[in-house]
Design an enzyme around this catalytic site. Structure first.
Site, PDB file in Angstrom:
ATOM      1  N   GLY A  14      -2.300  -8.339  11.712  1.00 50.26           N
ATOM      2  CA  GLY A  14      -1.764  -9.706  11.755  1.00 50.26           C
ATOM      3  C   GLY A  14      -2.522 -10.613  12.717  1.00 50.26           C
ATOM      4  N   GLY A  24      -4.649  -3.288   6.890  1.00 53.37           N
ATOM      5  CA  GLY A  24      -4.322  -1.881   6.648  1.00 53.37           C
ATOM      6  C   GLY A  24      -4.916  -1.331   5.369  1.00 53.37           C
ATOM      7  N   LYS A  69       0.118 -10.719   0.262  1.00 47.48           N
ATOM      8  CA  LYS A  69       0.907 -11.761   0.933  1.00 47.48           C
ATOM      9  C   LYS A  69       0.180 -13.108   0.958  1.00 47.48           C
ATOM     10  CE  LYS A  69       1.188  -8.179   3.514  1.00 47.48           C
ATOM     11  NZ  LYS A  69       0.793  -7.527   4.742  1.00 47.48           N
TER      12      LYS A  69
HETATM   13  P1  ADP Z   1      -4.365  -5.775   3.883  1.00 49.96           P
HETATM   14  O1  ADP Z   1      -3.299  -4.832   4.396  1.00 49.96           O
HETATM   15  O2  ADP Z   1      -5.636  -5.139   3.594  1.00 49.96           O
HETATM   16  O3  ADP Z   1      -4.446  -7.007   4.733  1.00 49.96           O
HETATM   17  P2  ADP Z   1      -2.511  -6.872   2.088  1.00 49.96           P
HETATM   18  O4  ADP Z   1      -1.447  -6.286   2.929  1.00 49.96           O
HETATM   19  O5  ADP Z   1      -2.636  -8.328   2.020  1.00 49.96           O
HETATM   20  O6  ADP Z   1      -3.895  -6.297   2.488  1.00 49.96           O
HETATM   21  O7  ADP Z   1      -2.373  -6.375   0.610  1.00 49.96           O
HETATM   22  C1  ADP Z   1      -2.713  -5.157   0.191  1.00 49.96           C
HETATM   23  C2  ADP Z   1      -1.840  -4.834  -0.990  1.00 49.96           C
HETATM   24  O8  ADP Z   1      -1.960  -5.843  -1.967  1.00 49.96           O
HETATM   25  C3  ADP Z   1      -2.242  -3.582  -1.645  1.00 49.96           C
HETATM   26  O9  ADP Z   1      -1.315  -2.574  -1.303  1.00 49.96           O
HETATM   27  C4  ADP Z   1      -2.251  -3.908  -3.134  1.00 49.96           C
HETATM   28  O10 ADP Z   1      -1.490  -2.988  -3.885  1.00 49.96           O
HETATM   29  C5  ADP Z   1      -1.639  -5.275  -3.185  1.00 49.96           C
HETATM   30  N1  ADP Z   1      -2.186  -6.061  -4.295  1.00 49.96           N
HETATM   31  C6  ADP Z   1      -3.428  -6.510  -4.470  1.00 49.96           C
HETATM   32  N2  ADP Z   1      -3.575  -7.137  -5.645  1.00 49.96           N
HETATM   33  C7  ADP Z   1      -2.374  -7.087  -6.258  1.00 49.96           C
HETATM   34  C8  ADP Z   1      -1.869  -7.541  -7.511  1.00 49.96           C
HETATM   35  N3  ADP Z   1      -2.653  -8.159  -8.389  1.00 49.96           N
HETATM   36  N4  ADP Z   1      -0.586  -7.301  -7.792  1.00 49.96           N
HETATM   37  C9  ADP Z   1       0.207  -6.653  -6.921  1.00 49.96           C
HETATM   38  N5  ADP Z   1      -0.204  -6.198  -5.722  1.00 49.96           N
HETATM   39  C10 ADP Z   1      -1.481  -6.406  -5.394  1.00 49.96           C
HETATM   40 MG    MG Z   2      -1.381  -4.851   4.538  1.00 47.11          MG
END
Ligand code: ADP
Ligand code: MG
Length: 401
Positions: free
Chosen positions: A376, A353, A198
């Site tokens: 968040g 997460g 995101k």
């Molecule tokens: P977190 O939950 O750790 O804060 P996010 O919710 O921002 O992390 O994102 C985690 C997700 O981002 C993962 O499920 C991963 O599959 C996705 N992601 C990371 N890099 C890419 C990419 N290049 N293309 C598509 N999805 C990605």
């Molecule tokens: Mg996440």
């Protein structure tokens, strides 16, 4: 920012202490499927029990939308919490009237009660004044312990703090202390690693940390968005079209370290190859391919920064780590972050997460100085935003006991 923690309260014996926690756990077959969030609050609850307070726990679970929804009862939570605390946790029936007040008064010192899902009441999410005041009548002291809900207004988060002496619980205090070591009290080099899907939640963090950080290593969706904005061919890669301008502006900064190679392939991981990113825009992916991970040269590059960090913060997967072989970059970063954070000279923070999931896979959670429960709320804290739940605690005047 000065927040008073419950450890500063002199006399808690017999006091009714209402604690807003985050017990928003997954349920399965009428049972708690993952008790991580319960465990996170145990120190605060145990502290209050030891000080002989009458503990009234308040949480939401799911999104009942202001109506009683039997499938979202906190009954399974009360049961699991009783097991963890080795003492009975009484689930108070729905209602905050005279009956409940009586029950709370009748609680023994050092006993623990749990209110029914606070989102069964429409006044909760509306942060309704009248509801907040009624809620406050149940207690002598208010404690906010759920950092994960501190970025939201709510009668049991912000509203109630206007009517009672309000304190941070041990978990909330630990989160604020740890995250402040990144945002305001960092030891340099401060290295941030930002990835994930995101883009809109990650750019504000880069913006806020840029003046303080020595390096910001980026992976994931932001990089794709930046490369697309620059005119590279990124095929089916995840791109946040709305944030192209911002990705371009921030990824160009000197302190922002971009991947020098990426792993591209088909989404199922059956086909993949490493592609070097040249200075001049070129086709990185074919039409049916996307960028799904950082490459080996980038892992090596990132390791040089991570190894020097005295403050380290990581949020967001480097690639689609759920699909092989695209887990390599994220798991490598997880391992390097754990190794560095383990050292005394480095304070390491992780949150989010999927970030936590990948750290668990490499067995590194125990080496991290602060594993944030914030989600968040952590993203907003790192972005320098004002969190309503914390702001309201900071505003209350010191109370003399
Ligand atoms: P977190 O939950 O750790 O804060 P996010 O919710 O921002 O992390 O994102 C985690 C997700 O981002 C993962 O499920 C991963 O599959 C996705 N992601 C990371 N890099 C890419 C990419 N290049 N293309 C598509 N999805 C990605
Ligand atoms: Mg996440």
């Amino acid at each position: 920012m000065s927040i008073r923690s419950i450890s500063r309260i002199k006399n808690l014996s017999g006091k009714r202490v209402l604690v807003r926690v985050d017990f928003n756990v997954p349920l399965k077959g009428g049972k708690v499927a993952d008790d991580t969030r319960l465990l996170a609050h145990l120190p605060t609850i145990a502290f209050l029990v030891k000080k002989k307070a009458k503990v009234i726990l308040v949480s939401h679970i799911g999104r009942p939308g202001g109506k009683q929804e039997p499938s979202l009862s906190l009954q399974p939570v009360a049961k699991r919490l009783s097991e963890l605390l080795k003492t009975e946790v009484i689930l108070l029936p729905f209602g905050i009237g005279a009956d409940t007040q009586k029950k709370v008064h009748a609680l023994g010192a050092g006993r623990v009660a749990l209110m029914e899902n606070i989102r069964f009441y429409p006044g909760e999410e509306a942060d309704d004044e009248v509801f907040a005041r009624e809620l406050s009548a149940l207690a002598d002291i208010f404690v906010l312990d759920g950092f994960a809900v501190a970025h939201r207004a709510g009668a049991s988060i912000t509203g109630i703090a206007r009517y009672l002496p309000a304190y941070a619980g041990l978990l909330l205090a630990k989160e604020i202390r740890g995250l402040s070591k990144v945002t305001t009290k960092s030891k340099n080099p401060l290295v941030a690693i930002i990835g994930g899907a995101k883009t809109e939640t990650k750019i504000p963090i880069i913006k806020n940390l840029l003046p303080k950080a020595d390096s910001i290593l980026v992976g994931g969706g932001i990089v794709n968005t930046y490369l697309a904005a620059r005119g590279y061919g990124v095929g089916k890669s995840l791109v946040d079209t709305e944030y192209k301008e911002q990705a371009l502006a921030y990824c160009k900064k000197r302190k922002v370290i971009l991947p020098t190679d990426v792993v591209v392939g088909t989404a199922d991981g059956n086909n993949f190859r490493v592609v070097k990113i040249e200075k001049k825009p070129h086709e990185i992916c074919r039409k049916n391919e996307g960028i799904y991970d950082i490459g080996p040269q980038t892992i090596e590059l990132f390791s040089r920064y991570i190894q020097k960090a005295k403050t380290l913060v990581w949020n967001g997967a480097m690639g689609v780590f759920e699909v092989e072989p695209f887990s390599v970059g994220t798991l490598a970063v997880a391992g390097m972050v754990a190794e560095q954070s383990k050292k005394k000279i480095c304070f390491g923070v992780i949150g989010g997460g999927e970030t936590l999931q990948s750290m668990e896979i490499v067995g590194g959670l125990k080496d991290i100085d602060l594993v944030s429960t914030g989600g968040g709320a952590m993203l907003e804290f790192l972005a320098g935003k004002r969190l309503p739940g914390i702001a309201v605690l900071a505003q209350v005047l010191p109370i003399v006991h």
